[in-house]
Structures are given as C-alpha cells and as structure tokens.
Design a protein around this motif. Structure first.
Motif, PDB file in Angstrom:
ATOM      1  N   CYS A  87       0.817  -1.226   0.000  1.00 18.65           N
ATOM      2  CA  CYS A  87       0.000   0.000   0.000  1.00 18.65           C
ATOM      3  C   CYS A  87       0.843   1.265   0.000  1.00 18.65           C
ATOM      4  N   GLY A  88       2.147   1.123   0.092  1.00 20.46           N
ATOM      5  CA  GLY A  88       3.013   2.303   0.111  1.00 20.46           C
ATOM      6  C   GLY A  88       3.540   2.628  -1.277  1.00 20.46           C
ATOM      7  N   ARG A  89       3.218   1.774  -2.230  1.00 25.42           N
ATOM      8  CA  ARG A  89       3.680   2.011  -3.600  1.00 25.42           C
ATOM      9  C   ARG A  89       2.472   2.295  -4.484  1.00 25.42           C
ATOM     10  N   PRO A  90       2.687   2.948  -5.618  1.00 24.58           N
ATOM     11  CA  PRO A  90       1.547   3.339  -6.451  1.00 24.58           C
ATOM     12  C   PRO A  90       0.923   2.155  -7.192  1.00 24.58           C
ATOM     13  N   LEU A  91       0.277   1.285  -6.444  1.00 27.91           N
ATOM     14  CA  LEU A  91      -0.421   0.155  -7.048  1.00 27.91           C
ATOM     15  C   LEU A  91      -1.905   0.484  -7.114  1.00 27.91           C
ATOM     16  N   GLY A  92      -2.594  -0.184  -8.028  1.00 34.75           N
ATOM     17  CA  GLY A  92      -4.019   0.087  -8.182  1.00 34.75           C
ATOM     18  C   GLY A  92      -4.837  -1.189  -8.228  1.00 34.75           C
ATOM     19  N   PRO A  93      -6.143  -1.040  -8.523  1.00 34.35           N
ATOM     20  CA  PRO A  93      -7.054  -2.185  -8.503  1.00 34.35           C
ATOM     21  C   PRO A  93      -6.559  -3.387  -9.312  1.00 34.35           C
ATOM     22  N   ALA A  94      -5.991  -3.146 -10.507  1.00 32.78           N
ATOM     23  CA  ALA A  94      -5.567  -4.284 -11.336  1.00 32.78           C
ATOM     24  C   ALA A  94      -4.501  -5.114 -10.621  1.00 32.78           C
TER      25      ALA A  94
END
Ligand code: ATP
Ligand code: MG
Length: 362
Positions: free
Chosen positions: A270-277
């Motif tokens: 959650c600290g990195r720019p991850l998204g729904p995919a």
C-alpha cells in the motif's frame, strides 16, 4: 530402504503432521506408478539428438489433479516430486513457468527465429523429464494460445507432466477470448493426462487456521512471533520465494510466497503506487495473504488508506483469507481523513474476514 508414497504418507500420519484422508490416499498409487516409471526411464537422454538414434521412451499419461482449495493437491504433488529419485525434475508454479516461456520466445524472436516456441520447448525437453506444475490456471489469451502446442511438444519429447488445478480441464479459460482456439488443448489434456478429482471433504488450510487468531494488534514483537508460527504452520517451514505478478506490463513483487500463501508488509503493498488491477491479480493468485504492520493512518495518508481499501475489497471479493498485524483495531486505523466514511466498510470487512469459517466456501 525405498518407501512407497503410501508408506511415506502413512509415516507422516503416524507422526501427526498429516491427518489421514481417504481421498488423498487414493491418489498415492497413481503417483507411485508415475514415480516408478520415471525412476526407471527418467535418466535417459531425450531431445532432438537423442531422438536420431533412439526414440525416447514415451511416458505414460501424466496426471491432472484438480479439486477445491486446501484439499492437499500441492502437498501430494510435492510429496511425489520430492520422493521421485531423478535429477531431471522440476516443480514450478504454472504462472511463473509461463512467464519464462514468454521471455524465452521473446528472445528467440529477437534472433529472428520464426517458430519462437520450438527452441524454448527444446531447451526444456533437454533438461527435464518430469514437470510438476502447481496451480494451472489460464486467464491470459497469450497463455491460452500457446499452451496447447507447448504441452504437445513437451509430451511428444517424452516429458511427463503432472499438474494441479482448481478446475476440471473443461472449465479452463472459461469465457476467455477466442476460446474456440483453446478447445484443442482441452482435448489434448484429456488424451495425454489422467484427469483425477481430489474429492477430499476437508479444506486443510482452513482447518489449520480454525480457532487461530488472525488479526493481531498492536503490531509488535509478539504479533510477529505469532505470525511466524502461523507462517511455518501453513508452509511447512518453507521460507518461500518472491512472487512476481505481471500486471499490464508492470511487475508487482510480493516478498514471500509459498503454495498459495503470500506474506508482505503494509508498505510493500500500500506504500507504492499500485491500483485495482494489481490487487486483483494478487487476489487471483493467492489463497491467503499475511499483511504485516498496518499503521495508524492519518489524513496525510489518504493514498495509502485508499489503496488499503482497494486491496481489502479485492481480497474480500476473491475470498482470500487474511492474517494481519496492525497498530490498532480495524475501526481505529483510519477515522479522520478523506474517505474515512468508506473506510468503515473496510473495517467491517476486516472483522468479518477474521471469522473462523470465512472464505471456506470459496
Ligand atoms: N491430510 C492432511 N492433513 C493435514 N494437513 C494437510 C493435509 N493435506 C493438506 N494439508 C495441509 O493443508 C494446507 C493446504 O494444502 P495444499 O496447499 O496442498 O492444498 P491445495 O489443494 O493445493 O489447495 P489450493 O487449491 O488452494 O492450492 C497445506 O498447509 C497442507 O500441508
Ligand atoms: Mg495448491
């Protein structure tokens, strides 16, 4: 003295590390037959050049073992692979194997090879007599389009394939794009593998967790020690290896993974720019996620909170089990920033996911 798989299994039952399961028991003689064949034939050379003089002995049909989650498919496959006394064996997660194939094909194309799959398959057949694939799952059109020819080339060259899956062959790549082109592969699987359902009644993964605490706060040394114990219970003491997911051309890495159980820290996910995919891909690949060190989030952590909400939603929908350590109780993790209202649903889901029977239906 050489023990049969049934004897090894029974010894583990006697030791108390396995519970006797009639459905698992029935699979052992099937695997034993394959093991014997491999031990008698698995050391001979195969591949293109060996074939000039002596055709490699054709292996018996492989095994496609399918069934519900936590039934012991991977455990049986590991037992078999470890006990089979040949050097040319390989046990690999299906997803990782396909990534390797695509990479190999990419290299071959760069060198101008027309049929890029051929040299990749040839290399495997030179090195391997037994391929054990865990978690065969076909969701990707690029996999769907080559897996048929790949299996054909491998089995033609005398490689014996054993695989586990949650679905019968007919349900692979269900509703996938251009599925008609995939259907010959199902026929090939049926022709070249024994399809066996592991009809055990118990989800042992769930069973191992029943009654266990799965949400720990605060996230101190005590929580870490308890989670270490759960991890080793769930993975049989294996350290695990990084799980690399390919999502829309990106690589998302989860630090530790073994047999459907993944382990990561809050900041990893959650600290990195991850998204729904990314979270959906993760939820699709694992059965259980251990997420450690969820902090108390303030208004300044809006992005982390939002990703955490998305992550929990993805896990919840896919019925992935969660073990977590956090600074505080779910309701107190994020209560004053933007989106705090939406976070209430996440807190409620976090509560629900702690129930002993949560996720057992999926
Ligand atoms: N007979 C048994 N007694 C005790 N524990 C078992 C038994 N069979 C399997 N287990 C344990 O249950 C857990 C789940 O088993 P395993 O990973 O083999 O399931 P699976 O069928 O591969 O599930 P999935 O489809 O989710 O990959 C593992 O920790 C495994 O060691
Ligand atoms: Mg498995």
């Amino acid at each position: 003295m050489r023990q049969t798989l049934t004897e090894i299994y029974e010894a583990r039952v006697a030791q108390g590390s396995l519970r006797p399961d009639p459905a698992q028991h029935e699979v052992l003689p099937i695997l034993e037959t394959l093991r014997l064949w491999l031990e008698q034939n698995g050391s001979r050379k195969v591949g293109l050049f060996a074939g000039l003089f002596a055709r490699p002995p054709m292996p018996p049909p492989g095994l496609y073992l399918w069934g519900g989650v936590g039934r012991g498919k991977s455990m049986l496959m590991d037992l078999f692979t470890e006990a089979t006394a040949i050097a040319a064996k390989r046990r690999v997660h299906f997803h990782a194997f396909m990534q390797e194939i695509h990479l190999g094909m990419h290299e071959a194309r760069k060198q101008g090879v027309e049929d890029a799959l051929a040299p990749v398959a040839e290399r495997i057949t030179r090195e391997t007599r037994l391929l054990a694939f865990d978690e065969m799952q076909i969701t990707d059109i690029t996999d769907a389009m080559i897996v048929g020819r790949l299996f054909q080339m491998l089995t033609d060259a005398g490689v014996l394939i054993v695989t586990t899956s949650n679905r019968p062959p007919e349900d692979l790549y269900k509703n996938g794009l251009n599925r008609a082109l995939f259907l010959p592969f199902i026929a090939l699987l049926r022709a070249r593998m024994q399809v066996v359902e592991l009809e055990s009644e118990t989800d042992y993964r769930q069973h191992r967790l029943t009654g266990a605490q799965v949400y720990f706060h605060p996230a101190g040394a005590e929580a870490r020690a308890a989670i270490d114990r759960l991890w080793s219970e769930l993975t049989g003491g294996d350290r695990g290896t990084p799980l690399v997911l390919q999502v829309q051309g990106r690589q998302v890495e989860v630090p530790r993974h073994h047999n459907g159980v993944a382990r990561a820290g809050f900041w990893d996910l959650c600290g990195r720019p991850l998204g729904p995919a990314d979270y959906l891909a993760l939820a699709e690949k694992v059965r259980l996620l251990i997420l450690e060190d969820i902090p108390s989030l303030s208004a300044a952590n809006y992005n982390e909170a939002k990703r955490f909400v998305t992550l929990i939603d993805a896990l919840y929908e896919a019925k992935v089990r969660l073990i977590a350590s956090a600074a505080d109780a779910p309701e107190r993790l994020y209560f004053e920033g933007a989106g705090a209202f939406e976070f209430e649903r996440t807190a409620s889901r976090l509560r629900e996911m702690q129930a002993a029977d949560w996720g057992s239906a999926g």
